[in-house]
Design a protein around this motif. Structure first.
Motif, PDB file in Angstrom:
ATOM      1  N   ARG A 125     -35.088  65.094 -15.994  1.00 44.17           N
ATOM      2  CA  ARG A 125     -35.744  66.132 -15.195  1.00 44.17           C
ATOM      3  C   ARG A 125     -36.487  67.113 -16.101  1.00 44.17           C
ATOM      4  O   ARG A 125     -37.584  67.553 -15.783  1.00 44.17           O
ATOM      5  N   ALA A 126     -35.916  67.440 -17.263  1.00 40.91           N
ATOM      6  CA  ALA A 126     -36.575  68.341 -18.211  1.00 40.91           C
ATOM      7  C   ALA A 126     -37.875  67.732 -18.728  1.00 40.91           C
ATOM      8  O   ALA A 126     -38.880  68.436 -18.904  1.00 40.91           O
ATOM      9  N   ILE A 127     -37.877  66.432 -18.955  1.00 44.93           N
ATOM     10  CA  ILE A 127     -39.105  65.751 -19.398  1.00 44.93           C
ATOM     11  C   ILE A 127     -40.154  65.787 -18.295  1.00 44.93           C
ATOM     12  O   ILE A 127     -41.321  66.092 -18.542  1.00 44.93           O
ATOM     13  N   LEU A 128     -39.752  65.486 -17.070  1.00 42.10           N
ATOM     14  CA  LEU A 128     -40.702  65.473 -15.951  1.00 42.10           C
ATOM     15  C   LEU A 128     -41.263  66.863 -15.643  1.00 42.10           C
ATOM     16  O   LEU A 128     -42.426  66.994 -15.280  1.00 42.10           O
ATOM     17  N   ASP A 132     -29.078  61.151  -7.014  1.00 39.56           N
ATOM     18  CA  ASP A 132     -28.457  61.502  -8.288  1.00 39.56           C
ATOM     19  C   ASP A 132     -29.273  61.022  -9.482  1.00 39.56           C
ATOM     20  O   ASP A 132     -29.215  61.621 -10.547  1.00 39.56           O
ATOM     21  N   LEU A 133     -30.017  59.939  -9.324  1.00 43.15           N
ATOM     22  CA  LEU A 133     -30.779  59.353 -10.432  1.00 43.15           C
ATOM     23  C   LEU A 133     -32.280  59.362 -10.162  1.00 43.15           C
ATOM     24  O   LEU A 133     -33.012  58.504 -10.650  1.00 43.15           O
ATOM     25  N   ILE A 163     -24.022  60.730 -15.399  1.00 43.34           N
ATOM     26  CA  ILE A 163     -25.149  60.908 -14.476  1.00 43.34           C
ATOM     27  C   ILE A 163     -25.808  62.273 -14.664  1.00 43.34           C
ATOM     28  O   ILE A 163     -27.021  62.364 -14.861  1.00 43.34           O
ATOM     29  N   ARG A 164     -25.025  63.327 -14.614  1.00 44.18           N
ATOM     30  CA  ARG A 164     -25.592  64.676 -14.663  1.00 44.18           C
ATOM     31  C   ARG A 164     -26.311  64.930 -15.986  1.00 44.18           C
ATOM     32  O   ARG A 164     -27.408  65.471 -16.013  1.00 44.18           O
ATOM     33  N   GLU A 165     -25.702  64.541 -17.088  1.00 44.83           N
ATOM     34  CA  GLU A 165     -26.294  64.769 -18.414  1.00 44.83           C
ATOM     35  C   GLU A 165     -27.662  64.088 -18.556  1.00 44.83           C
ATOM     36  O   GLU A 165     -28.648  64.722 -18.944  1.00 44.83           O
ATOM     37  N   TYR A 166     -27.723  62.808 -18.225  1.00 45.12           N
ATOM     38  CA  TYR A 166     -28.968  62.058 -18.397  1.00 45.12           C
ATOM     39  C   TYR A 166     -30.017  62.434 -17.352  1.00 45.12           C
ATOM     40  O   TYR A 166     -31.210  62.446 -17.640  1.00 45.12           O
ATOM     41  N   GLU A 224     -37.955  56.177 -19.977  1.00 39.43           N
ATOM     42  CA  GLU A 224     -37.478  54.795 -20.076  1.00 39.43           C
ATOM     43  C   GLU A 224     -36.464  54.649 -21.215  1.00 39.43           C
ATOM     44  O   GLU A 224     -35.461  53.946 -21.077  1.00 39.43           O
ATOM     45  N   ALA A 225     -36.695  55.328 -22.337  1.00 42.50           N
ATOM     46  CA  ALA A 225     -35.748  55.301 -23.454  1.00 42.50           C
ATOM     47  C   ALA A 225     -34.421  55.948 -23.038  1.00 42.50           C
ATOM     48  O   ALA A 225     -33.341  55.455 -23.400  1.00 42.50           O
ATOM     49  N   LEU A 226     -34.493  57.039 -22.283  1.00 46.15           N
ATOM     50  CA  LEU A 226     -33.276  57.665 -21.760  1.00 46.15           C
ATOM     51  C   LEU A 226     -32.522  56.720 -20.827  1.00 46.15           C
ATOM     52  O   LEU A 226     -31.294  56.640 -20.881  1.00 46.15           O
ATOM     53  N   LEU A 227     -33.251  55.997 -19.981  1.00 44.38           N
ATOM     54  CA  LEU A 227     -32.627  55.055 -19.054  1.00 44.38           C
ATOM     55  C   LEU A 227     -31.928  53.935 -19.811  1.00 44.38           C
ATOM     56  O   LEU A 227     -30.825  53.522 -19.450  1.00 44.38           O
ATOM     57  N   GLN A 228     -32.543  53.432 -20.879  1.00 44.89           N
ATOM     58  CA  GLN A 228     -31.906  52.390 -21.684  1.00 44.89           C
ATOM     59  C   GLN A 228     -30.609  52.901 -22.308  1.00 44.89           C
ATOM     60  O   GLN A 228     -29.589  52.204 -22.307  1.00 44.89           O
TER      61      GLN A 228
END
Length: 115
Positions: free
Chosen positions: A79-82, A24-25, A71-74, A102-106
Motif C-alpha cells: 500500500r505504501a508503494i501504491l 486483505d490482499l 498479511i498486514r505487514e506485506y 511483484e517482488a513483495l508478493l514473491q
C-alpha cells in the motif's frame, strides 16, 4: 476471465491452499486477476488466485486452507508503494511500482510455503 468452481475442486486440485479475508490482499495482488470464484445460495463466496506456488482464496465465507502469515505487514508495504506518487513520478514510474509490488508478493509467497 475467471471461471466458476467449487470448494471441493480447489481442495482436491490445488496445492498449498491458503486463505485471507476479503480485501486483505488488495494492494499485494494488484498485478494479478483471480482465476476462479465460488458462489452459493447467499451469492459470491471467494476468489481464487494462483501465484508462485500458493493458491490464495480471498473472500467472505467457506474458504479452504490455513490463514496466510504476514498479511498486514506485506499489505502495508504494498500500500505504501501504491500510495507514493513522488518517488515514482516520471518515465517508467508505473512499471517500477508494479515490479516492486511483484517482488513483495514473491517474498510473501515464500513466507507462506512457495517453491
Amino acid at each position: 476471465m475467471k471461471i466458476r468452481t467449487t470448494r471441493k475442486a480447489i481442495v482436491n486440485g490445488s496445492v498449498n491452499v491458503k486463505c485471507a479475508s476479503y480485501c486483505d490482499l488488495q494492494a499485494l495482488l494488484y498485478n494479478h486477476s483471480p482465476i476462479a470464484y465460488t458462489c452459493g445460495v447467499y451469492g459470491w463466496n471467494f476468489d481464487v488466485y494462483e501465484v508462485y506456488g500458493v493458491t490464495i482464496c480471498t473472500g467472505y465465507r467457506n474458504m479452504p486452507g490455513k490463514r496466510l502469515d504476514g498479511i498486514r505487514e506485506y499489505e502495508d508495504k504494498a500500500r505504501a508503494i501504491l500510495d507514493n506518487y513522488t518517488d515514482y513520478n516520471g518515465v517508467g514510474g508505473y512499471e517500477r511500482k508494479k515490479a516492486e509490488i511483484e517482488a513483495l508478493l514473491q517474498e510473501f509467497c515464500k513466507l507462506n510455503g512457495s517453491y
